[in-house]
Design a protein around this motif. Structure first.
Motif, PDB file in Angstrom:
ATOM      1  N   ARG A  19       0.824  -1.207   0.000  1.00 36.18           N
ATOM      2  CA  ARG A  19       0.000   0.000   0.000  1.00 36.18           C
ATOM      3  C   ARG A  19       0.860   1.260   0.000  1.00 36.18           C
ATOM      4  O   ARG A  19       0.618   2.200  -0.772  1.00 36.18           O
ATOM      5  CB  ARG A  19      -0.894  -0.035   1.251  1.00 36.18           C
ATOM      6  N   ARG A  93     -27.039  -6.480   3.110  1.00 40.55           N
ATOM      7  CA  ARG A  93     -26.413  -5.166   2.981  1.00 40.55           C
ATOM      8  C   ARG A  93     -24.900  -5.261   2.836  1.00 40.55           C
ATOM      9  O   ARG A  93     -24.304  -4.568   2.033  1.00 40.55           O
ATOM     10  CB  ARG A  93     -26.754  -4.301   4.190  1.00 40.55           C
ATOM     11  N   ILE A 191     -13.112 -11.546   8.641  1.00 38.77           N
ATOM     12  CA  ILE A 191     -13.275 -10.142   9.033  1.00 38.77           C
ATOM     13  C   ILE A 191     -14.382 -10.120  10.057  1.00 38.77           C
ATOM     14  O   ILE A 191     -15.551 -10.254   9.724  1.00 38.77           O
ATOM     15  CB  ILE A 191     -13.626  -9.245   7.828  1.00 38.77           C
TER      16      ILE A 191
ATOM     17  N   ARG B  93     -22.493   2.575   0.768  1.00 37.53           N
ATOM     18  CA  ARG B  93     -23.016   1.217   0.973  1.00 37.53           C
ATOM     19  C   ARG B  93     -22.519   0.609   2.278  1.00 37.53           C
ATOM     20  O   ARG B  93     -23.272  -0.016   3.003  1.00 37.53           O
ATOM     21  CB  ARG B  93     -22.596   0.318  -0.184  1.00 37.53           C
ATOM     22  N   ILE B  94     -21.232   0.794   2.566  1.00 37.58           N
ATOM     23  CA  ILE B  94     -20.719   0.222   3.813  1.00 37.58           C
ATOM     24  C   ILE B  94     -21.344   0.923   5.012  1.00 37.58           C
ATOM     25  O   ILE B  94     -21.773   0.275   5.958  1.00 37.58           O
ATOM     26  CB  ILE B  94     -19.172   0.312   3.865  1.00 37.58           C
ATOM     27  N   ALA B  97     -24.788  -0.368   5.436  1.00 29.90           N
ATOM     28  CA  ALA B  97     -24.749  -1.733   5.969  1.00 29.90           C
ATOM     29  C   ALA B  97     -24.504  -1.699   7.476  1.00 29.90           C
ATOM     30  O   ALA B  97     -25.122  -2.437   8.241  1.00 29.90           O
ATOM     31  CB  ALA B  97     -23.671  -2.551   5.269  1.00 29.90           C
ATOM     32  N   LEU B  98     -23.609  -0.805   7.903  1.00 29.74           N
ATOM     33  CA  LEU B  98     -23.299  -0.707   9.324  1.00 29.74           C
ATOM     34  C   LEU B  98     -24.490  -0.199  10.119  1.00 29.74           C
ATOM     35  O   LEU B  98     -24.760  -0.664  11.226  1.00 29.74           O
ATOM     36  CB  LEU B  98     -22.095   0.207   9.534  1.00 29.74           C
ATOM     37  N   SER B 100     -27.553  -0.643   9.630  1.00 31.02           N
ATOM     38  CA  SER B 100     -28.574  -1.677   9.826  1.00 31.02           C
ATOM     39  C   SER B 100     -28.000  -2.972  10.400  1.00 31.02           C
ATOM     40  O   SER B 100     -28.684  -3.978  10.496  1.00 31.02           O
ATOM     41  CB  SER B 100     -29.266  -1.975   8.493  1.00 31.02           C
ATOM     42  N   TYR B 101     -26.732  -2.934  10.802  1.00 32.47           N
ATOM     43  CA  TYR B 101     -26.067  -4.135  11.320  1.00 32.47           C
ATOM     44  C   TYR B 101     -26.604  -4.512  12.689  1.00 32.47           C
ATOM     45  O   TYR B 101     -26.452  -3.776  13.661  1.00 32.47           O
ATOM     46  CB  TYR B 101     -24.555  -3.876  11.392  1.00 32.47           C
ATOM     47  N   PHE B 104     -24.583  -4.866  16.440  1.00 31.60           N
ATOM     48  CA  PHE B 104     -24.290  -3.810  17.403  1.00 31.60           C
ATOM     49  C   PHE B 104     -24.970  -4.043  18.748  1.00 31.60           C
ATOM     50  O   PHE B 104     -24.432  -3.692  19.790  1.00 31.60           O
ATOM     51  CB  PHE B 104     -24.742  -2.455  16.859  1.00 31.60           C
ATOM     52  N   TRP B 173     -13.609   4.061  14.747  1.00 28.30           N
ATOM     53  CA  TRP B 173     -13.695   2.746  14.102  1.00 28.30           C
ATOM     54  C   TRP B 173     -13.630   3.005  12.608  1.00 28.30           C
ATOM     55  O   TRP B 173     -14.588   3.511  12.027  1.00 28.30           O
ATOM     56  CB  TRP B 173     -14.994   2.057  14.501  1.00 28.30           C
ATOM     57  N   PRO B 177      -9.458   2.265   3.781  1.00 29.06           N
ATOM     58  CA  PRO B 177      -8.222   1.483   3.660  1.00 29.06           C
ATOM     59  C   PRO B 177      -6.951   2.288   3.906  1.00 29.06           C
ATOM     60  O   PRO B 177      -6.040   2.297   3.089  1.00 29.06           O
ATOM     61  CB  PRO B 177      -8.292   0.953   2.229  1.00 29.06           C
ATOM     62  N   ILE B 178      -6.895   2.970   5.032  1.00 32.97           N
ATOM     63  CA  ILE B 178      -5.660   3.606   5.494  1.00 32.97           C
ATOM     64  C   ILE B 178      -5.579   3.367   6.994  1.00 32.97           C
ATOM     65  O   ILE B 178      -6.601   3.160   7.644  1.00 32.97           O
ATOM     66  CB  ILE B 178      -5.615   5.128   5.229  1.00 32.97           C
ATOM     67  N   ILE B 191     -10.516  -1.476  10.268  1.00 30.07           N
ATOM     68  CA  ILE B 191     -10.946  -2.677   9.545  1.00 30.07           C
ATOM     69  C   ILE B 191     -10.558  -2.452   8.101  1.00 30.07           C
ATOM     70  O   ILE B 191     -11.178  -1.682   7.378  1.00 30.07           O
ATOM     71  CB  ILE B 191     -12.464  -2.919   9.673  1.00 30.07           C
ATOM     72  N   ASN B 192      -9.471  -3.092   7.707  1.00 32.58           N
ATOM     73  CA  ASN B 192      -8.954  -2.859   6.370  1.00 32.58           C
ATOM     74  C   ASN B 192      -9.235  -4.076   5.494  1.00 32.58           C
ATOM     75  O   ASN B 192      -8.462  -5.029   5.457  1.00 32.58           O
ATOM     76  CB  ASN B 192      -7.453  -2.559   6.455  1.00 32.58           C
ATOM     77  N   MET B 193     -10.331  -4.015   4.784  1.00 34.15           N
ATOM     78  CA  MET B 193     -10.768  -5.148   3.968  1.00 34.15           C
ATOM     79  C   MET B 193      -9.764  -5.439   2.871  1.00 34.15           C
ATOM     80  O   MET B 193      -9.476  -6.604   2.563  1.00 34.15           O
ATOM     81  CB  MET B 193     -12.123  -4.841   3.348  1.00 34.15           C
ATOM     82  N   SER B 194      -9.217  -4.388   2.329  1.00 30.22           N
ATOM     83  CA  SER B 194      -8.250  -4.541   1.247  1.00 30.22           C
ATOM     84  C   SER B 194      -7.032  -5.346   1.708  1.00 30.22           C
ATOM     85  O   SER B 194      -6.568  -6.255   1.014  1.00 30.22           O
ATOM     86  CB  SER B 194      -7.858  -3.145   0.773  1.00 30.22           C
ATOM     87  N   LEU B 197      -7.968  -9.000   2.198  1.00 27.38           N
ATOM     88  CA  LEU B 197      -8.082  -9.696   0.909  1.00 27.38           C
ATOM     89  C   LEU B 197      -6.704 -10.069   0.365  1.00 27.38           C
ATOM     90  O   LEU B 197      -6.492 -11.177  -0.141  1.00 27.38           O
ATOM     91  CB  LEU B 197      -8.840  -8.810  -0.085  1.00 27.38           C
TER      92      LEU B 197
END
Lengths: 207, 207
Positions: A19, A93, A191, B93-94, B97-98, B100-101, B104, B173, B177-178, B191-194, B197
């Motif tokens: 990165r 979602r 995750i 979108r994320i 999604a959070l 309605s998660y 929590f 939170w 991706p940094i 939380i770095n999904m990249s 992956l």
DNA sequence: TAGATTGTTAATCGATTAACAATC
DNA sequence: TAGATTGTTAATCGATTAACAATC
């Protein structure tokens, strides 16, 4: 492919090197030293050199590293120089967020299809094929899939993961709040947002 | 407020203990040994006892641990026995999604508001207040917020995180991706999904 | 009592850091 | 040449594992 066993600690840092090198390349910076990398990533220069030396000697004594070259090396080490095909299981979602997640392009990952028990609400989703989860095995028998992304509720996660593994998928990216683990060459990354949130709250109470 | 410094390795395991104990309680199992826990979580019994002993002696020699009691202890250690208020910054979108998660609720966290540069598309989102990000500081001056959830593109993440920190929020939170890091008692979980992956793809090529 | 299991101390293992010869 | 910096070997540090007395 490489058969030296690399520790999890090192593996955790590899994407961070990549990165940072990508950023340097984008900024047209052509050379970088382990010291500079170490400051950016908040680790020691020794550690940077130690980590990289597991895979080879990519720098020049007295000079440092060529950013473009090292970036490409990291890409190869990570395996993201080649494209990977993914499917999403669970079109809720989080699943939908993942389908439209732009970041996949950076890792050369392409989401081809999404599966759910109910597909009506996914009609408007573009760019991927939509299937009922009942046709999962049939799809996997006809299409090569590198990565299955599990974004279903935790009750269903284990069973669905088993189904894709039985159908030959070797990599599981799991977003359900349970730890999935497989053997027989199947790898998994969990995750777990719930755990992350708990750690955040824990740390907040310490300081 | 515990002031002994607990290592990151231990902190990573704390939520796993809690999760497992919750499962045991739900299954009406009243006692558990470090050996049983260790098998379920794929660690050693020594490690379980060592980890727990950082916080106190919660078991009975020769008997084991009372699940209900230990679950409650873990809840307190983690700090999730008390409710926390969160806001979401970035209604993509994320972010949606959070919002309605359902998870929590398990952590006693409540998302009260979502902020975005453009709020039109969030009209239909229920259960949270919707604000333009321009009113962020005003909102924070009037409402107590424990956790700011950053779900914007990486270009904006750092700046927005700074804004909420300057406004007094102590926990970040981050889903961009940094790596975000702060001092002065501000804690952060990325939380770095990249990166996850990339690790998945790396591991797939090893085995 | 015998078996099980804790909490803690000591031993081991592995990861991080420091040091330095090689060299651009 | 002097300064910078690598790759690697050795030293240190910290985390995991093993061992065991205490005891239910």
């Amino acid at each position: 492919m490489e058969n030296k066993q690399i520790s999890d600690r090192v593996i955790e840092r590899l994407p961070k090197y990549y990165r940072y090198l990508k950023d340097l390349c984008n900024s047209q910076i052509q050379r970088v030293s382990s010291k500079t990398i170490s400051k950016a990533l908040n680790i020691t220069a020794s550690q940077v050199r130690q980590d990289l030396s597991h895979f080879g000697g990519f720098g020049q004594t007295g000079i440092g590293y060529d950013t473009e070259y090292l970036k490409n090396v990291m890409q190869e080490i990570l395996g993201i120089n080649k494209p990977h095909v993914a499917i999403v299981i669970g079109g809720g979602r989080i699943g939908q967020a993942l389908i439209s997640y732009k970041g996949f392009a950076d890792e050369n990952v392409f989401v081809k299809a999404v599966f759910d028990i109910e597909t009506e609400h996914l009609k408007s989703v573009t760019g991927v094929e939509v299937y009922n989860v009942s046709s999962l095995e049939e799809y996997l028998s006809k299409n090569h899939v590198d990565i299955a992304i599990i974004s279903v509720q935790k009750e269903f996660a284990e069973k669905l993961a088993k189904r894709v593994v039985d159908a030959g998928v070797k990599s599981i990216w799991n977003f359900a709040p349970i730890d999935l683990n497989f053997d027989g060459g199947v790898v998994c990354e969990n995750i777990n947002m719930s755990e992350s949130l708990m750690r955040l709250i824990y740390k907040a109470h310490q300081s």
